[in-house]
Design a protein around this motif. Structure first.
Motif, PDB file in Angstrom:
ATOM      1  N   HIS A 185      31.337  -0.017  -3.127  1.00 44.10           N
ATOM      2  CA  HIS A 185      31.337  -1.377  -2.596  1.00 44.10           C
ATOM      3  C   HIS A 185      32.038  -1.321  -1.238  1.00 44.10           C
ATOM      4  O   HIS A 185      33.258  -1.201  -1.154  1.00 44.10           O
ATOM      5  CB  HIS A 185      32.065  -2.343  -3.534  1.00 44.10           C
ATOM      6  CG  HIS A 185      32.168  -3.715  -2.975  1.00 44.10           C
ATOM      7  ND1 HIS A 185      31.068  -4.553  -2.899  1.00 44.10           N
ATOM      8  CD2 HIS A 185      33.209  -4.404  -2.463  1.00 44.10           C
ATOM      9  CE1 HIS A 185      31.448  -5.692  -2.350  1.00 44.10           C
ATOM     10  NE2 HIS A 185      32.742  -5.630  -2.076  1.00 44.10           N
ATOM     11  N   ALA A 186      31.235  -1.346  -0.170  1.00 45.82           N
ATOM     12  CA  ALA A 186      31.762  -1.250   1.198  1.00 45.82           C
ATOM     13  C   ALA A 186      30.938  -2.171   2.095  1.00 45.82           C
ATOM     14  O   ALA A 186      30.096  -1.717   2.868  1.00 45.82           O
ATOM     15  CB  ALA A 186      31.692   0.193   1.687  1.00 45.82           C
ATOM     16  N   PRO A 187      31.161  -3.497   1.985  1.00 42.70           N
ATOM     17  CA  PRO A 187      30.314  -4.453   2.711  1.00 42.70           C
ATOM     18  C   PRO A 187      30.379  -4.320   4.231  1.00 42.70           C
ATOM     19  O   PRO A 187      29.441  -4.705   4.925  1.00 42.70           O
ATOM     20  CB  PRO A 187      30.821  -5.815   2.243  1.00 42.70           C
ATOM     21  CG  PRO A 187      32.174  -5.571   1.681  1.00 42.70           C
ATOM     22  CD  PRO A 187      32.195  -4.162   1.195  1.00 42.70           C
ATOM     23  N   ARG A 188      31.427  -3.739   4.779  1.00 43.07           N
ATOM     24  CA  ARG A 188      31.534  -3.612   6.238  1.00 43.07           C
ATOM     25  C   ARG A 188      31.121  -2.232   6.749  1.00 43.07           C
ATOM     26  O   ARG A 188      31.134  -1.992   7.950  1.00 43.07           O
ATOM     27  CB  ARG A 188      32.957  -3.930   6.687  1.00 43.07           C
ATOM     28  CG  ARG A 188      33.285  -5.387   6.379  1.00 43.07           C
ATOM     29  CD  ARG A 188      34.565  -5.805   6.989  1.00 43.07           C
ATOM     30  NE  ARG A 188      34.765  -7.222   6.675  1.00 43.07           N
ATOM     31  CZ  ARG A 188      35.897  -7.816   6.685  1.00 43.07           C
ATOM     32  NH1 ARG A 188      36.992  -7.156   6.987  1.00 43.07           N
ATOM     33  NH2 ARG A 188      35.991  -9.092   6.398  1.00 43.07           N
ATOM     34  N   PHE A 189      30.764  -1.351   5.846  1.00 45.59           N
ATOM     35  CA  PHE A 189      30.279  -0.032   6.256  1.00 45.59           C
ATOM     36  C   PHE A 189      28.859  -0.206   6.783  1.00 45.59           C
ATOM     37  O   PHE A 189      28.078  -0.983   6.224  1.00 45.59           O
ATOM     38  CB  PHE A 189      30.319   0.921   5.052  1.00 45.59           C
ATOM     39  CG  PHE A 189      30.331   2.365   5.424  1.00 45.59           C
ATOM     40  CD1 PHE A 189      31.465   2.950   5.962  1.00 45.59           C
ATOM     41  CD2 PHE A 189      29.206   3.156   5.250  1.00 45.59           C
ATOM     42  CE1 PHE A 189      31.492   4.296   6.305  1.00 45.59           C
ATOM     43  CE2 PHE A 189      29.213   4.494   5.588  1.00 45.59           C
ATOM     44  CZ  PHE A 189      30.360   5.070   6.123  1.00 45.59           C
ATOM     45  N   PRO A 190      28.481   0.467   7.880  1.00 46.74           N
ATOM     46  CA  PRO A 190      27.195   0.205   8.528  1.00 46.74           C
ATOM     47  C   PRO A 190      25.954   0.578   7.720  1.00 46.74           C
ATOM     48  O   PRO A 190      24.852   0.141   8.039  1.00 46.74           O
ATOM     49  CB  PRO A 190      27.255   1.037   9.807  1.00 46.74           C
ATOM     50  CG  PRO A 190      28.310   2.052   9.581  1.00 46.74           C
ATOM     51  CD  PRO A 190      29.280   1.445   8.616  1.00 46.74           C
ATOM     52  N   LYS A 191      26.090   1.387   6.693  1.00 45.11           N
ATOM     53  CA  LYS A 191      24.943   1.759   5.863  1.00 45.11           C
ATOM     54  C   LYS A 191      25.426   1.924   4.423  1.00 45.11           C
ATOM     55  O   LYS A 191      26.631   1.961   4.176  1.00 45.11           O
ATOM     56  CB  LYS A 191      24.310   3.057   6.376  1.00 45.11           C
ATOM     57  CG  LYS A 191      25.243   4.242   6.393  1.00 45.11           C
ATOM     58  CD  LYS A 191      24.545   5.468   6.968  1.00 45.11           C
ATOM     59  CE  LYS A 191      25.505   6.642   6.946  1.00 45.11           C
ATOM     60  NZ  LYS A 191      24.911   7.860   7.411  1.00 45.11           N
ATOM     61  N   LYS A 225      26.948   3.304   1.202  1.00 46.47           N
ATOM     62  CA  LYS A 225      27.949   4.371   1.072  1.00 46.47           C
ATOM     63  C   LYS A 225      27.980   4.848  -0.369  1.00 46.47           C
ATOM     64  O   LYS A 225      28.225   4.077  -1.285  1.00 46.47           O
ATOM     65  CB  LYS A 225      29.328   3.826   1.494  1.00 46.47           C
ATOM     66  CG  LYS A 225      30.507   4.711   1.183  1.00 46.47           C
ATOM     67  CD  LYS A 225      30.640   5.827   2.191  1.00 46.47           C
ATOM     68  CE  LYS A 225      31.921   6.603   2.000  1.00 46.47           C
ATOM     69  NZ  LYS A 225      31.811   7.727   1.110  1.00 46.47           N
TER      70      LYS A 225
END
Length: 101
Positions: A8-14, A16
């Motif tokens: 869960h990484a909503p601010r990661f660009p793609k 993860k």
């Protein structure tokens, strides 16, 4: 084989994927013995390659480190006993060479 879980990484660009690092370290010498990046499923079988130290007993630590979430890291004591090296007689290799000719 199930797909690798997504972090869960909503601010990661793609998207993860969860990544894990398996590390063997020597805390007394503050030295890294082996490191390998792995992906975990319900079960995982991992082969770690490293150069064996001199014969004797060693107290290492095995670390399992998550690159996606804080607080998931684990560490375990790893006792390693290294014996004397056994010389290979080389007889099998000689027979193989004769068979190839």
């Amino acid at each position: 084989e199930a797909p690798v879980p997504r972090a869960h990484a909503p601010r990661f660009p793609k998207p993860k994927e969860e990544g894990w690092w398996l590390v063997i370290g020597d805390p007394k010498a503050n030295a890294l013995v082996c490191i390998k990046r792995i992906t975990l499923q319900l079960r995982a079988k991992v082969k770690l390659d490293f150069v064996a130290p001199e014969p004797g007993e060693y107290d290492y630590m095995l670390y399992l480190i998550c690159d996606s979430y804080l607080g998931c890291d684990q560490e375990y004591e790893l006792k390693l006993r290294v014996g004397e090296a056994v010389e290979d007689s080389g007889e099998e290799g000689e027979d193989d060479e004769e068979d190839e000719q």
